[in-house]
Structures are given as C-alpha cells and as structure tokens.
Design a protein around this motif. Structure first.
Motif, PDB file in Angstrom:
ATOM      1  N   THR A  57       0.813  -1.199   0.000  1.00  0.00           N
ATOM      2  CA  THR A  57       0.000   0.000   0.000  1.00  0.00           C
ATOM      3  C   THR A  57       0.857   1.264   0.000  1.00  0.00           C
ATOM      4  OG1 THR A  57      -1.908   1.024   1.097  1.00  0.00           O
ATOM      5  CG2 THR A  57      -0.154   0.200   2.515  1.00  0.00           C
ATOM      6  N   THR A 106      -1.666  -2.506   4.813  1.00  0.00           N
ATOM      7  CA  THR A 106      -2.744  -1.514   4.870  1.00  0.00           C
ATOM      8  C   THR A 106      -2.188  -0.223   5.449  1.00  0.00           C
ATOM      9  OG1 THR A 106      -3.467  -2.270   7.068  1.00  0.00           O
ATOM     10  CG2 THR A 106      -4.495  -3.307   5.156  1.00  0.00           C
ATOM     11  N   THR A 155      -1.174  -4.355   9.534  1.00  0.00           N
ATOM     12  CA  THR A 155      -2.048  -3.224   9.795  1.00  0.00           C
ATOM     13  C   THR A 155      -1.262  -1.912   9.679  1.00  0.00           C
ATOM     14  OG1 THR A 155      -1.682  -3.484  12.171  1.00  0.00           O
ATOM     15  CG2 THR A 155      -3.613  -4.570  11.225  1.00  0.00           C
TER      16      THR A 155
END
Length: 238
Positions: free
Chosen positions: A136, A154, A190
């Motif tokens: 990402t 992410t 995360t």
C-alpha cells in the motif's frame, strides 16, 4: 503517439529516450517522457509511463515526473508502470504487475506476477516480492526483504472516514519492513507497523504491533514465539 517498426504495435510518445539494445514485445505502449536504459526487455502489452487518474480528494495527489527505467530491467507481459516511478538496474517486474507514481524499485529486486506497488512506496535492493502481493501507499521495504505470496499491507486506520493522506487528520501510514526480514504468504500488516531487521512473520499471521528485530511471530493476532537463530541470518545464505 506514433507507431514504430521495431516491434508490432509499438507506440512511442513524445520525448521518449531509449537506450541501446532494448527489446520490445508486441503492442507495447510507452508514454511521453519515459526513459528506458540500455539492455532492457519490455514484453508484450506492457504500458510504461501511464499518468495517474485520481479521484477528487485522492491522497495520491502530488508531482509526477517521467518514468525512469535503469539498465537491464525486464518488464514482463501486461505490466503497467506509471510516470514518476523509478526502477533500478536489473530489476524484474512480473507479468501483470502494477507500479504506481513516485514509487521506487531497487536494483536487482523482483516484483511478482499480479503484485501491486502503490504510490509513494520505497523498495530497496534485492527484494523478493512474490505473486499477488499488495504494498500500500507509503510502505517502506528495505534491502533483501522477502514478501510471500498474497501478503497485504494496509495504511488507513479509519478506512477513509477521517481524511487520510499527507496532510489529513489521520495521515496514512504504510508498513515498514526492515532489512532482510521475511513476511510469509497470506499475511496482513495493519497500518504503520514495523517488521524488524531479520524478523520472521509466519504465513497467515495478522500483525497489529511492531515486530522486534530477529523475532519469529505467528498467529492472529501475531505473537512472538521465538528468535531467529544464527544459522538463519542472511549472512549465512550469501
């Protein structure tokens, strides 16, 4: 754009710079200003130097210069590489891979089939990104990292509710993968987590907090279970 007779269906934009002994496959599109170094191989249906088309308010807004591809790079069939990206010498971009603007891929690195390198990603040298990985925006991958197939990073804790991006209320935070760490297949990282130098994240794990250097973690959420042994350090395998 104009057609070129060096390969069937090759289209070259204005001010494209092509080095010596560059090989083009069929139906390649090279957009304006792209720079291609000596000895590169550009396979069928690749698209080089595409300009980004962004939604209103997109966090990916920013300056976009020309695509620069160094010497002896291979861009495989169907890959799309955006304007503003920089690809280091002898890198390989696999079939249908996708590298966006302002991202860098270091020398000798490999981006696997169907993998996505989002905008503003930094990838070091000799990195191995396997098939169907998603890196990402604002992710940092240091030298000699391994990222297993289907791994996902992410970057947005609020999932678009609080105005992410460079200057938003909740800035986007990609993962940081430190030198020679290994991230297993099917993992999820995360926003903002760091995988330490020479750390090992097992397949299928969900990483929700920083992983220390040389730690081995597994599970959902990932927990440290042991340390990487001396025999598995990168220096033992070179």
């Amino acid at each position: 754009m104009r057609a070129d007779d060096r390969a069937p269906g090759l289209l070259l934009g204005e001010n494209v710079r092509i080095g010596r002994e560059v090989t083009f496959g069929a139906c390649v599109v090279v957009h304006d200003g792209t720079v291609i170094g000596d000895g590169c191989v550009i396979e069928d249906h690749a698209v080089l130097g595409k300009r980004p088309r962004l939604a209103r308010g997109s966090s990916a807004k920013g300056e976009v210069g020309p695509l620069r591809i160094a010497e002896r790079v291979t861009v495989c069939a169907g890959a799309v590489v955006f304007a503003g990206a920089s690809i280091g010498h002898e890198a390989i971009l696999g079939d249908q891979s996708y590298v966006r603007e302002r991202s860098t891929v270091g020398a000798g690195s490999v981006i696997g089939r169907g993998s996505v390198v989002d905008n503003d990603v930094s990838i070091g040298a000799r990195v191995r990104v396997q098939t169907n990985v998603y890196l990402t925006a604002f992710t940092v991958v240091e030298d000699d990292v391994f990222v297993g197939p289907g791994a996902t990073t992410t970057n947005d804790d609020t999932m678009s509710r609080h105005g992410g991006g460079r200057g938003g209320e909740s800035p986007l935070r990609g993962a940081t993968l430190r030198r020679a760490c290994r991230v297993g297949g099917g993992t999820v990282l995360t926003p903002g987590v760091e995988v330490g130098e020479e750390a090992f994240l097992a397949a299928g794990a969900v990483l929700t907090r920083d992983l220390p250097a040389r730690a081995v973690a597994m599970g959902v959420p990932a927990r440290v279970v042991r340390q990487v042994g001396e025999e598995d350090l990168l220096e033992r395998w070179r």
